[in-house]
Design a protein around this motif. Structure first.
Motif, short mmCIF file in Angstrom:
data_model
loop_
_atom_site.label_atom_id
_atom_site.label_comp_id
_atom_site.label_asym_id
_atom_site.label_seq_id
_atom_site.Cartn_x
_atom_site.Cartn_y
_atom_site.Cartn_z
N LEU A 1 1.72 -1.51 4.32
CA LEU A 1 1.75 -0.18 3.72
C LEU A 1 0.35 0.42 3.64
N VAL A 2 -0.59 -0.38 3.19
CA VAL A 2 -1.97 0.10 3.09
C VAL A 2 -2.49 0.51 4.46
N PHE B 1 -0.80 1.28 7.06
CA PHE B 1 -0.05 2.45 7.52
C PHE B 1 -0.69 3.73 7.01
N ASN B 2 -0.99 3.73 5.71
CA ASN B 2 -1.57 4.93 5.13
C ASN B 2 -2.98 5.20 5.65
N ASN C 1 -2.66 6.59 9.09
CA ASN C 1 -2.28 8.00 9.01
C ASN C 1 -3.46 8.86 8.61
N GLY C 2 -4.22 8.33 7.64
CA GLY C 2 -5.38 9.08 7.17
C GLY C 2 -6.40 9.30 8.28
N ALA D 1 -6.40 9.53 2.63
CA ALA D 1 -5.56 8.40 3.01
C ALA D 1 -5.58 7.31 1.94
N THR E 1 -3.60 8.19 -1.04
CA THR E 1 -2.15 8.14 -0.87
C THR E 1 -1.59 6.78 -1.21
N VAL E 2 -2.39 5.73 -0.96
CA VAL E 2 -1.91 4.38 -1.24
C VAL E 2 -1.67 4.19 -2.73
N PRO F 1 0.06 8.77 -4.60
CA PRO F 1 0.56 9.59 -3.48
C PRO F 1 0.45 11.09 -3.74
N SER G 1 -3.28 13.03 -3.11
CA SER G 1 -4.08 12.99 -1.88
C SER G 1 -4.68 14.33 -1.53
#
Lengths: 289, 250, 327
Positions: free
Chosen positions: A4-5, A7-8, A11-12, A252, A255-256, A259, A262
């Motif tokens: 998850l981390v 992933f974010n 994305n960031g 980013a 967001t972790v 959310p 951000s």
């Protein structure tokens, strides 16, 4: 959790790169011509839409190159015709003009292509997941990273090493002297503007493949692009680059953990910079400030 | 103690040293001239004195007080008034209106949303005083931007006078002027010096003006002081002659 | 009172024509309920024009008179609207207190943010004002629980005003409400005129005309720009508070950059260098936009075209051309 981390963060990074691409184009126009291009996000959308139209004829790769060129050319024409007369006037006029252009372009996009989203599919060859565990590492996203990195590197090399690039850089420092040296400042400004718009168009093609096309697609990137310039320092392109990366990564990471925060963190960074180092990280005192 | 004292002021822009350890002491009531070829650093020196930017090194003292790091606005309040090489005025306003702004600020009214009739009358009287002193009474209601060069300069000087300055700093007051206007302005400066007793420092290129008006002259060349003395001494100085003959004069 | 700011600020001999024009403006404004319905308008349209006119005139205090660009004045307009609405919704039944709350919120926001950015110049300053506007917009549409989010703030109503035995029914009577708005407008315009004709106002014009000369006359330029900025946000927030009362509704769109841009174009369209210009610009723009948005689906293009055409062909604005004010 780790996935998850990552992933974010990933994305960031992608979003940060889009911020950078937008911000660099905006900054180039701002630095040389003193114009805040409100329509920048709309040129991004145009880039995506033109690619959509071109893909059936010249494929994705063709569209990737040609669409930004067309958009850049449109930008150049607009600069030559309606923006140039405004340079000698109060800056409020060029702002109002790009403002109006933003409305017009957005409405054209909506009228021609509809307000619902349109898909822009990248070729299968790159649209593959790379890793089973890290599902977000798609080929397309890596492709985006690659293109943006290459483009930014090429831009900086161009500005540093080519004659034209050197003139642009000199122009942002002292346009009068550049003009006195016999260089055609008007052509320089037109080219610079077109180049900035080209970058927006490119961002549009790439973004389209990621999130699909819609008339508002550039809106969410415009303000962060401004903030990237403010944080990095007006007048410094490297500063803008760093600014974009900082706010992308900050968004980013936020967001972790939070959310909903951000977007806010970008604003907070801007306020902090203004309080602590008002001219931005790499900004020069007195340069447009 | 001198009224204005500059001690070894230096200003460097990166590796370019525009002003290199220049010192000057101005006594009350003197008229000092600074001359030198183009690029000698004269205007930069003025900019240091008036607080346009801070010096890289050195000190500036006004009446014994250290103003080296005071900003421009503060220095104006302490008594330094200046005119610029390219006349800085409000071209879209009349002479009277230009003066009015200067007088109101000098009288301390700059944040007042309202002034009494008596105060307004005082302002008007002061404006008339200034216009008479600079010979502009007849043109009081003309737009400054439409006036002749000489009259514009006179208006700029009127604004500087409004500030009741202790020192007037004039940067090339006769720049770009013909015979008639040069005479007009140098006569005005002479009056301000001899009759009103103002302390004046001026930068000039026109040698007739300089030798006519100055008590003492300082010659700058490439940021460094070349010579300093009375007009007679400067005229006879061979180093000065070389500096001027060897370079194009502005 | 002539409508050129310089003429007014410096008491150049006001011509007969100027006094007549001023009289005409007030006659028109006072008789709106009589003639506006006859040409297809409605009183709340007039109230909207007054409100945007006030906001645009407030912005012009900074833009036209001091020469400083702000493209984020919707922030203070919106803060005024939300301040007023929230006050009526959660705290009090007093319309006057609510308006004051809106004014306070907007003006304090303006003073604080202005102090933060006042040392920056030109387009950079403008960029910062845009950013602040967007921050306020973001807060308004995200803080759902408090501000009602995207849907806006509802559920409050403007209350009749009780002044001792006198009850001003602005709640049910549209005409009375219009005159209430006009009264507030008149007070604000009066303050603005007073400020402009004062020594303080003259220092602002000085800053606009030649910042360097202003500085070297001993005017602390940044401080005066801050004061001008704060004053302009004051008027914008008054306008915003009134705006919330027009439809008993406040929504995030009052805060975003579109409104900010609209305010600027109103000032330019009417004439940046004239006192009444922004009101005239507001009248034209609001009426036009009203008409266009009901006539065509492509209203955005037309509004954009208005911007482009005004900038390219009518930069001095209506009053600018009528009075031959220089650019």
């Amino acid at each position: 959790m780790l996935t998850l981390v990552l992933f974010n963060i990933f994305n960031g990074v992608i979003i940060g790169l889009f911020y950078v691409l937008m911000a660099l184009g905006l900054a180039m126009i701002l630095n040389l011509s003193g114009v805040i291009n409100f329509a920048h996000g709309n040129f991004l959308a145009l880039g995506g839409y033109f690619a959509f139209m071109l893909i059936p004829y010249i494929g994705f790769w063709g569209a990737l190159v040609v669409s930004p060129l067309i958009v850049g050319a449109i930008g150049l024409i607009l600069e030559r015709t309606i923006i140039r007369p405004l340079y000698t006037r109060d800056p409020v006029y060029s702002l109002l003009l790009t403002f109006g252009l933003a409305f017009i372009i957005q409405d054209i996009c909506r009228t021609v292509w509809g307000s619902n989203g349109l898909p822009l599919t990248p070729p299968d060859s790159i649209n593959q997941p790379i890793s089973a565990q890290f599902f977000f590492l798609t080929g397309y996203r890596l492709f985006i990273i690659g293109i943006v990195v290459v483009t930014v590197a090429a831009l900086f090399l161009f500005l540093r090493n080519s004659r034209l690039g050197l003139r642009i850089r000199a122009g942002t420092l002292d346009l009068e002297t550049v003009s006195a040296l016999g260089i055609n400042v008007r052509l320089l400004r037109s080219f610079n503007f077109g180049l900035g718009i080209f970058l927006a168009g490119l961002a549009g093609v790439l973004a389209g493949g990621q999130i699909g096309l819609n008339p508002n697609m550039g809106d969410d990137l415009l303000l962060p692009a401004f903030i990237a310039i403010i944080v990095g320092g007006v007048g410094s392109l490297i500063g803008t680059l760093i600014g974009g990366i900082i706010i992308g990564v900050a968004a980013a990471l936020t967001t972790v953990f939070f959310p909903s925060g951000s977007q806010v963190v970008i604003y907070v960074i801007m306020i902090v910079v203004l309080l602590v180092r008002p001219r931005g990280l790499l900004g020069e005192e007195g340069m447009l400030t | 103690m001198s009224l204005l004292e500059i001690r070894a002021a230096t200003k460097a822009f990166g590796s370019l040293i525009a002003v290199d350890a220049v010192s000057m002491a101005v006594e009350t009531g003197q008229l000092r001239a600074i001359i030198g070829p183009n690029g000698a650093g004269k205007t930069t020196f003025f900019n240091l004195i008036t607080g346009f930017f801070p010096p890289t090194a050195g000190q500036i003292m006004l009446d014994g007080q250290d103003i080296t790091h005071a900003n421009a606005t503060k220095r104006v309040h302490m008594g330094l008034a200046r005119t610029f090489q390219i006349t800085e005025i409000f071209p879209e306003l009349t002479v009277r209106e230009n003066a009015q702004i200067a007088v109101e600020v000098a009288t301390g009214f700059r944040t007042r949303p309202w002034i009494s009739r008596g105060e307004a009358a005082r302002v008007r009287d002061r404006i008339d005083e200034l216009l008479t002193a600079t010979g502009l009474t007849a043109q009081a209601d003309r737009l400054v931007g439409e006036m002749s060069h000489g009259d514009q300069r006179a208006a700029e000087i009127a604004m500087a006078l409004a500030l009741r300055p202790r020192i007037l700093l004039l940067d090339e007051p006769t720049a770009g002027m013909g015979e008639q206007e040069t005479y007009q302005i140098s006569r005005l400066i002479r009056q301000l010096h001899k009759q009103s007793g103002f302390t004046i420092v001026l930068i000039e290129h026109d040698m007739r003006v300089v030798f006519n008006l100055a008590d003492r002259i300082m010659v700058l060349d490439q940021g460094r002081p070349l010579a300093e003395g009375t007009p007679a001494e400067i005229a006879a100085d061979p180093a000065v002659q070389t500096a001027y003959l060897g370079k194009a004069e502005g | 009172m002539s409508s050129t700011t310089i003429g007014e600020t410096f008491e150049r001999r006001g011509s007969y024509r100027d006094k007549l024009a001023l009289l005409l403006i007030w006659v028109v404004l006072l008789t709106v309920p009589l003639w506006l319905p006859a040409i297809g308008g409605y009183t709340s349209l007039a109230a909207r024009i007054l409100v945007f006119g006030l906001a645009a005139m407030g912005l012009n205090f900074l833009l036209g008179f001091t020469g400083v660009m702000s493209f984020g004045h919707a922030a203070y307009f919106g803060l005024g609207a939300y301040g007023c609405g929230l006050m009526l919704l959660y705290v009090t039944n007093s319309t006057l207190l609510a308006i004051l709350a809106g004014i306070l919120l907007g003006t304090v926001g303006g003073a604080l943010f202005g102090a933060l950015i006042v040392r920056r110049k030109g387009v950079y300053f403008a960029m910062l004002t845009i950013a602040f506007g967007e921050i306020c917009y973001y807060i308004a549409y995200s803080w759902n629980s408090f501000t009602g989010g995207y849907d806006g703030l509802r559920g409050f109503q403007r209350q009749p005003i009780h002044l001792g035995p006198l009850v001003i029914d602005i709640q049910n009577n549209q005409t009375v409400f219009y005159f209430f708005v006009l009264a507030v407008f008149a007070v604000c315009v009066g303050i603005m005129a007073l400020l402009l004709r004062s020594p303080f106002g003259r220092t602002l014009i000085a800053i606009r005309e030649n910042q360097r000369r202003a500085r070297f006359l001993g005017i602390p330029v940044e401080r005066h720009i801050w004061m001008s900025f704060t004053i302009s946000t004051f008027f914008a927030s008054v306008a915003g508070a009134l705006y919330a009362l027009i439809n008993n509704f406040a929504d995030p769109t009052t805060l975003n950059y579109i409104i900010s841009g609209d305010l600027v174009i109103m000032a330019v369209m009417g004439g940046m260098r004239s006192f009444w210009g922004p009101l005239i610009g507001a009248a034209i723009f609001v009426a036009l936009q009203d008409y266009i948005s009901s006539a065509t689906v492509n209203w955005m293009s037309f509004v954009g075209l208005i911007f482009v055409i005004v900038v390219l062909f009518f930069p001095r604005g209506v009053l600018g051309y009528l009075r031959r004010i220089p650019l």
